[in-house]
Write a protein that holds these residues in place. Structure first.
Motif, mmCIF file in Angstrom:
data_model
loop_
_atom_site.group_PDB
_atom_site.id
_atom_site.type_symbol
_atom_site.label_atom_id
_atom_site.label_comp_id
_atom_site.label_asym_id
_atom_site.label_seq_id
_atom_site.Cartn_x
_atom_site.Cartn_y
_atom_site.Cartn_z
ATOM 1 N N ARG A 157 0.823 -1.210 0.000
ATOM 2 C CA ARG A 157 0.000 0.000 0.000
ATOM 3 C C ARG A 157 0.859 1.262 0.000
ATOM 4 N N ARG A 158 2.004 1.209 0.651
ATOM 5 C CA ARG A 158 2.846 2.408 0.742
ATOM 6 C C ARG A 158 3.534 2.755 -0.573
ATOM 7 N N TYR A 159 3.704 1.780 -1.454
ATOM 8 C CA TYR A 159 4.467 2.012 -2.669
ATOM 9 C C TYR A 159 3.577 2.432 -3.836
ATOM 10 N N ASP A 160 2.378 2.880 -3.531
ATOM 11 C CA ASP A 160 1.420 3.240 -4.567
ATOM 12 C C ASP A 160 1.931 4.391 -5.430
ATOM 13 N N GLY A 161 2.763 5.282 -4.868
ATOM 14 C CA GLY A 161 3.229 6.439 -5.620
ATOM 15 C C GLY A 161 4.326 6.149 -6.617
ATOM 16 N N ILE A 162 4.926 4.972 -6.601
ATOM 17 C CA ILE A 162 5.969 4.637 -7.564
ATOM 18 C C ILE A 162 5.343 4.504 -8.944
ATOM 19 N N PRO A 163 5.899 5.147 -9.957
ATOM 20 C CA PRO A 163 5.308 5.055 -11.309
ATOM 21 C C PRO A 163 5.212 3.616 -11.788
ATOM 22 N N GLY A 164 4.002 3.248 -12.223
ATOM 23 C CA GLY A 164 3.782 1.914 -12.757
ATOM 24 C C GLY A 164 3.751 0.807 -11.732
ATOM 25 N N TRP A 165 3.587 1.144 -10.448
ATOM 26 C CA TRP A 165 3.598 0.112 -9.404
ATOM 27 C C TRP A 165 2.395 -0.816 -9.557
ATOM 28 N N GLN A 166 2.640 -2.131 -9.515
ATOM 29 C CA GLN A 166 1.600 -3.138 -9.636
ATOM 30 C C GLN A 166 1.296 -3.729 -8.264
ATOM 31 N N HIS A 167 0.052 -3.559 -7.817
ATOM 32 C CA HIS A 167 -0.351 -4.089 -6.517
ATOM 33 C C HIS A 167 -0.597 -5.587 -6.603
ATOM 34 N N LEU A 168 -0.532 -6.246 -5.461
ATOM 35 C CA LEU A 168 -0.862 -7.662 -5.386
ATOM 36 C C LEU A 168 -2.343 -7.867 -5.660
ATOM 37 N N GLN A 169 -2.655 -9.013 -6.227
ATOM 38 C CA GLN A 169 -4.038 -9.305 -6.583
ATOM 39 C C GLN A 169 -4.875 -9.595 -5.340
ATOM 40 N N SER A 170 -6.076 -9.036 -5.282
ATOM 41 C CA SER A 170 -7.035 -9.228 -4.173
ATOM 42 C C SER A 170 -6.359 -9.002 -2.824
ATOM 43 N N PRO A 171 -5.834 -7.785 -2.561
ATOM 44 C CA PRO A 171 -5.104 -7.563 -1.308
ATOM 45 C C PRO A 171 -5.988 -7.689 -0.067
ATOM 46 N N THR A 172 -7.271 -7.309 -0.188
ATOM 47 C CA THR A 172 -8.152 -7.382 0.981
ATOM 48 C C THR A 172 -8.339 -8.822 1.428
ATOM 49 N N ARG A 173 -8.614 -9.716 0.495
ATOM 50 C CA ARG A 173 -8.790 -11.129 0.850
ATOM 51 C C ARG A 173 -7.480 -11.733 1.344
ATOM 52 N N LEU A 174 -6.384 -11.291 0.750
ATOM 53 C CA LEU A 174 -5.092 -11.837 1.160
ATOM 54 C C LEU A 174 -4.741 -11.409 2.579
ATOM 55 N N VAL A 175 -4.985 -10.148 2.923
ATOM 56 C CA VAL A 175 -4.652 -9.693 4.275
ATOM 57 C C VAL A 175 -5.578 -10.334 5.301
ATOM 58 N N ARG A 176 -6.844 -10.560 4.950
ATOM 59 C CA ARG A 176 -7.753 -11.248 5.878
ATOM 60 C C ARG A 176 -7.295 -12.683 6.113
ATOM 61 N N ALA A 177 -6.869 -13.347 5.047
ATOM 62 C CA ALA A 177 -6.377 -14.720 5.201
ATOM 63 C C ALA A 177 -5.105 -14.757 6.050
ATOM 64 N N ALA A 178 -4.217 -13.779 5.864
ATOM 65 C CA ALA A 178 -2.983 -13.743 6.653
ATOM 66 C C ALA A 178 -3.281 -13.470 8.118
ATOM 67 N N GLU A 179 -4.181 -12.544 8.409
ATOM 68 C CA GLU A 179 -4.535 -12.240 9.798
ATOM 69 C C GLU A 179 -5.207 -13.433 10.466
ATOM 70 N N ALA A 180 -6.111 -14.105 9.740
ATOM 71 C CA ALA A 180 -6.778 -15.285 10.308
ATOM 72 C C ALA A 180 -5.781 -16.405 10.565
ATOM 73 N N CYS A 181 -4.822 -16.579 9.663
ATOM 74 C CA CYS A 181 -3.812 -17.628 9.831
ATOM 75 C C CYS A 181 -2.885 -17.307 10.995
ATOM 76 N N ALA A 182 -2.518 -16.036 11.147
ATOM 77 C CA ALA A 182 -1.665 -15.645 12.269
ATOM 78 C C ALA A 182 -2.383 -15.866 13.599
ATOM 79 N N THR A 183 -3.675 -15.559 13.642
ATOM 80 C CA THR A 183 -4.447 -15.775 14.868
ATOM 81 C C THR A 183 -4.585 -17.260 15.175
ATOM 82 N N TYR A 184 -4.851 -18.056 14.139
ATOM 83 C CA TYR A 184 -5.002 -19.503 14.322
ATOM 84 C C TYR A 184 -3.714 -20.141 14.839
ATOM 85 N N SER A 185 -2.569 -19.721 14.311
ATOM 86 C CA SER A 185 -1.301 -20.327 14.705
ATOM 87 C C SER A 185 -0.855 -19.899 16.091
#
Length: 436
Positions: free
Chosen positions: A168-196
């Protein structure tokens, strides 16, 4: 090792999480008095290079989840039937499929970068490239306990969270490509961190992974106890291959003699280690006695037998007060424990694969001057019966050292605590990080 590589990865991401004003850090204009030193096209190329470093880190995360549990068929699982780790692995797989940056080249991994931000990304990607070897060398399913596997999953989940924060912080770099479906990915990472976190972590996983193979210590021989340690180390290195029966007996007898001499010299100075060495001498004495009738020419072991004899001879020549240095004594004990393990493996493999045979007396006939006489001939047959059971029992239950306890590596918890503090930091939050 897994701990060393992940330490570098966490430290790199922790420092990256403290960086703001990303454009300025890659040569863009900052305050009105700070002029740009790179063009928009150059910053676009830098952004593409960072994306390749990020792709390497994300690939490591995917491989880590696969190593924790490779027996997952994602084609048969749905969103409702996937667990937290399976869901995160599925989302990372989708993110990698949609990320067309690709992996960095070997030149990008080994060449120091001029900008500090890009250099830290290079160090993180390099640690992940080295860390890929850990998953095939001990950090994998079947070699880790459940607590260790959950610790691995937790590390992957937090690294994924850090990548999304930086994305999210690198949005200002020209031509920066974000990761696909970041919202679902961050939710999955947070749920996995909590589970572990539901079970206590086992940071002993840091001791697993790939290590460079030990090398021989070339002559000349070192003086004193250091010379014994040198010969024992070379013996341990040469036992990587299975010795033949004759070389094995020489190694066994050399370790019996060395253990007896060590126990004699430690009896008055340190009774506890002296008792352990005396017990080791008794085990090797039994092995020498039980292997007196075995044979087998398959295998090598001449170098190992020679180093074992050198170690025993050097120990015999030492004065009785030569083992006063506890550091060298512990080193000798640690190397000897490795020798015990490899000798136990050689015995078990050689017996079960019929490389070591048992000498037996067989009745036969001999024609002497036209008269048949009964004679006793010696033959080597596959090892069976009480001798096989005795040797396997000695190798498995008495010679092999006790399994190492699940001890955490020094600094393992602190490294993760500092990374969590940087990951969940909020501006204005001056509270000290809580220990796990």
């Amino acid at each position: 090792m897994y701990g060393q590589n992940t330490d570098v990865l966490r430290e790199s991401l922790r420092e990256l999480l403290t960086f703001h004003r990303i454009q300025h850090r890659i040569g863009g204009a900052g305050a009105p008095s700070v002029r740009a030193t790179t063009t928009a096209e150059e910053r676009r190329l830098i952004g593409e290079q960072i994306a390749r470093y990020r792709h390497s880190v994300l690939t490591w995360c995917h491989q880590g989840l696969y190593a924790a549990n490779p027996h997952i068929d994602h084609e048969k699982l749905t969103r409702r039937t996937r667990g937290p780790a399976e869901e995160l692995r599925h989302r990372i797989h989708a993110a990698l499929a949609g990320d067309h940056a690709g992996l960095p080249t070997i030149t990008e991994l080994t060449t120091t970068q001029p900008f500090r931000l890009v250099e830290i990304w290079r160090q993180a990607a390099r640690a992940c490239a080295l860390g890929e070897h850990d998953f095939a060398a001990g950090v994998g399913h079947g070699r880790l306990s459940k607590a260790q596997a959950l610790t691995l999953v937790h590390d992957v989940a937090e690294v994924t969270e850090a990548l999304l924060v930086l994305d999210r912080r690198y949005d200002g770099i020209p031509g920066w490509q974000h990761l696909q479906s970041p919202t679902r990915l961050v939710r999955a990472a947070e749920a996995c961190a909590t589970y572990s976190r539901y079970s206590d972590p086992s940071y002993s996983v840091d001791h697993h992974g790939w290590d460079p193979p030990a090398q021989l210590i070339d002559p000349p021989g070192l003086p004193g106890i250091a010379g014994v340690v040198q010969a024992q180390h070379n013996l341990l290195v040469n036992l990587r291959t299975i010795p033949n029966a004759h070389s094995l007996r020489v190694v066994l007898d050399s370790q019996r003699l060395l253990s007896h001499e060590t126990a004699t010299r430690l009896t008055g100075a340190d009774p506890a280690p002296a008792a352990r060495w005396a017990q080791r001498a008794q085990v090797y004495a039994r092995l020498v006695q039980q292997t007196r009738d075995i044979g087998g020419n398959l295998g090598t072991g001449g170098l190992a037998a020679g180093q074992g004899s050198i170690a025993a001879a050097r120990m015999q020549k030492l004065p009785h007060d030569a083992l006063l240095d506890p550091t060298q004594t512990r080193q000798l004990e640690r190397i000897s424990a490795g020798i015990d393990e490899r000798v136990a493996d050689a015995l078990h493999y050689g017996i079960t694969q019929r490389l070591y045979l048992q000498r037996a007396n067989v009745l036969g006939l001999q024609d002497r001057d036209g008269t048949l006489e009964h004679v006793i001939r010696k033959r080597f047959i596959p090892m069976t019966g009480p001798l096989k059971a005795t040797l396997i029992d000695l190798a498995r239950n008495q010679l092999r050292p006790e399994p190492a306890r699940h001890v955490s590596r020094p600094g393992a918890a602190e490294s993760r605590i500092d990374f969590q503090a940087a990951l969940h930091h909020r501006r204005g939050d001056t509270r000290p990080s809580q220990t796990l």
